[in-house]
Every structure is written in C-alpha cells, then in structure tokens.
Design an enzyme around this catalytic site. Sequence first.
Site, PDB file in Angstrom:
ATOM      1  N   LYS A 172      40.793  -2.005  26.634  1.00  0.00           N
ATOM      2  CA  LYS A 172      40.313  -2.211  28.006  1.00  0.00           C
ATOM      3  C   LYS A 172      40.985  -1.146  28.881  1.00  0.00           C
ATOM      4  O   LYS A 172      41.549  -1.438  29.942  1.00  0.00           O
ATOM      5  CB  LYS A 172      40.690  -3.650  28.438  1.00  0.00           C
ATOM      6  CG  LYS A 172      39.979  -4.160  29.658  1.00  0.00           C
ATOM      7  CD  LYS A 172      38.558  -4.597  29.426  1.00  0.00           C
ATOM      8  CE  LYS A 172      37.880  -4.884  30.744  1.00  0.00           C
ATOM      9  NZ  LYS A 172      36.438  -5.062  30.662  1.00  0.00           N
ATOM     10  N   ASP A 205      35.090  -6.021  25.840  1.00  0.00           N
ATOM     11  CA  ASP A 205      34.067  -7.009  26.235  1.00  0.00           C
ATOM     12  C   ASP A 205      32.729  -6.676  25.565  1.00  0.00           C
ATOM     13  O   ASP A 205      32.079  -7.541  24.994  1.00  0.00           O
ATOM     14  CB  ASP A 205      33.939  -7.126  27.769  1.00  0.00           C
ATOM     15  CG  ASP A 205      34.030  -5.806  28.507  1.00  0.00           C
ATOM     16  OD1 ASP A 205      34.348  -4.788  27.861  1.00  0.00           O
ATOM     17  OD2 ASP A 205      33.780  -5.776  29.716  1.00  0.00           O
ATOM     18  N   ASP A 229      44.661 -11.314  18.512  1.00  0.00           N
ATOM     19  CA  ASP A 229      44.693 -12.770  18.374  1.00  0.00           C
ATOM     20  C   ASP A 229      43.304 -13.351  18.651  1.00  0.00           C
ATOM     21  O   ASP A 229      42.761 -14.149  17.868  1.00  0.00           O
ATOM     22  CB  ASP A 229      45.721 -13.314  19.375  1.00  0.00           C
ATOM     23  CG  ASP A 229      45.888 -14.816  19.283  1.00  0.00           C
ATOM     24  OD1 ASP A 229      45.802 -15.348  18.174  1.00  0.00           O
ATOM     25  OD2 ASP A 229      46.094 -15.448  20.333  1.00  0.00           O
TER      26      ASP A 229
END
Length: 341
Positions: A172, A205, A229
């Site tokens: 990101k 995303d 995770d």
Amino acid sequence: MQVPVVLIPGDGIGPEVADAARTVIDATGLPIEWQIHHAGVAALEHGDKALLPASTKDAILKAGVALKGPCTTPIGGGFSSVNVALRKELDLFGAIRPVRSIAGVKTRFENVDVVIVRENTEGLYSGIENTIAPGVVTSLKVATETACRRIARFAFEYARERGRKKVTAFHKANIMKLTDGLFIRCAREEHADFPEIEYEEVIIDAGCMKIVQDPSRFDIILCENLYGDLMSDLCAGLVGGLGVTPGANIGLNAAVFEAVHGTAPDIAGQDKANPLAMLMSGVMMLNHIGKKLGRPEFVEAGGRIRDAYNAAIESGERTRDLGGTLGTRAFADVLVRRLRG
Ligand code: NAI
C-alpha cells in the site's frame, strides 16, 4: 539416530491437533524424540511464571525445530501475543504459508497453488501503541531496510529453490509511502539477483479482488507482517478453510512450524478440529529436517503422510469442516491405519 523435536501443544484446539499430528507422524516409524514444552496460557497452567518461558525458547534453539499449536491472545487488552513474541525473540523472520487445493474438497476454485511469504518481525505487528492525548491513540508501523531486504531475498530464494515462476509484492505504498515504499524498493532491488523469476507489485486492495476472482494469477505473494496475516486467512478460504493451511516460521537459528489457524475456542475440547493443518505443518517440518540434516527418510515419510491424507480425503474420510463426519481423533486413526497399511 534420534532427532529431537520440540512440541508445543498450545491451548484451545492446540493440544488436540498437536496430539493427532504427533500420533500420525509417529506411525511412520521416524526416530523422533519429542520434547514437550509450553507457551502462552498453557505455560502458566503448567506452573511457569512467564508466558514464553526461557526453557521453551532454549529448547527450540537447541533442537533447531519445533512443531507448535496455536496460543490464545486476548482481544483489546491483556497480555501481548506469545506467537508474535516467539517469532521476534527467535528472529524467525520468514513465514511460509502454502495454500493448495486438495483433491476432493469442493471449493469455488480448482488447482489453487499459492505461497504466502510473510515478514514476521515488524510492521504494524510491532505492537508499539501509545495514547498521545485522551481519545487519541497511535500504532507505529516499523519497517527497516534489513528486514525488508532479507524477506524479499528469502522469497526469491524460495522461488528459485522450488522452481516457482513469479513473486508478487502486495503493498500500500501509494498511502504508506515510506514504510511500504521501502518494502517494495528492497524487493525490486533484491529481484535484480533473480532475473529468471518474474516480479510484480500489486496494491493490496486491488490484489484482494484479483485473488478471489482468479487465484491462478498468483504464485508467491510477498507481504509485510499484517498483510501476510490477512492474506493467509483470505487464501485459506479459497481452498477449504483454516483446517487445511499449514505454515512455517523460519530463522537462521531455528524453525517453528505451525498452522495458520488459531485456538478456535468455539470448537475447543469437542474433538471437532481438523488436525490436518497441524499435520501438514508437521510434513513441512519433516522436509526441513530431511534437507537440513541430510536424512532422506524424513522427506520420504512426509511424502507417505501426504499420500495418506490425500487418499483419505478423496475417499470421503474427513472432518466436519470439509464436509465429513470424523472427529479429530478418528481422522488421525484413519491416517495411522493407512500408513500402517
Ligand atoms: P481461529 O483460527 O482460531 O478460528 C477461526 C474460525 O476457524 C473458527 O470458527 C474456528 O472454529 C475455525 N477453525 C480454526 N481452526 C480450525 C480447525 N483446525 N478445524 C476446524 N475449524 C477450525 O481464529 P480466531 O477465532 O480469530 O482466534 C482465536 C484465538 O486464536 C485468538 O486468541 C487468536 O489470537 C489466536 N490465534 C493464534 C494463532 C497462533 O497461535 N499462531 C493464529 C491465529 C489466531
């Protein structure tokens, strides 16, 4: 010669799945000396004063390998994660989490074969949180060049060793320009030494959308700690759930093998948990031991276990999470019978 392996049962479903995995591994006849040590709530229950006793860490460093069940971490307060502490304190910097379709387990996709490589020591998982004013709290995301570089290199080396074709960094860096920016810069630079492996970067995303549309587009997914995770559980959902996704935490001095799943308090103590993820982690451990110690019988036994569970599942002998009727113990017994053939 006996090979020492530390077994940490953990808590919740941990002791049930650890016992099942151990029983199946023992049925191969491998000369393993299991050394039981505790961590987390189980450590306190066994009379230790610390959640992560020094004796447990020392035993892992001495044996070099451990098979670990899940340990509870309280939500929103209480003690901090023992699982994270173990990875940090033993510097188990690289998590490998293979996610593969299992023949006979019907999901939306066939032939999923993705490996998540997760940085295990920093990121938002650093747990550095502060109250800076009443009603204002912060959480610090840490990225160091050393850790970003070594996890990228680890992913490319894994790809080369396993004949994998592509590494995709999920990031990101459009928003976290410094931390995720450093992560992908290091990955790009490390890639220079691995020209035969394709490298791409995907904003996470959009990556989440792409992977649930078509997982076959991905090969190795390289992530910082928190993203790794989340992606692990998301990918588990592509192949039948948390009962079938194993993992390894690798460092220079030790390796700890554990399933992706947690302590599953909703089914703990009911003989309902699928021990397969723990057993698959055990198979990863046998391969690791076999290669590290030059003991081919460990790799061969791991292959026999894999054949046994694949055949069992395909013939409908499975736990409830995979649409079957067997309990934890009964599934392990099926595998033992198949191994003893
Ligand atoms: P979880 O992974 O324990 O459970 C999520 C869901 O998956 C539950 O419905 C559970 O029943 C199911 N599930 C998990 N493993 C399964 C198995 N082997 N067979 C069948 N169904 C299974 O995640 P949750 O509920 O978020 O966390 C519970 C606790 O576990 C928390 O304290 C958490 O911090 C801890 N945890 C520990 C981990 C570790 O030790 N490495 C990893 C993840 C969570």
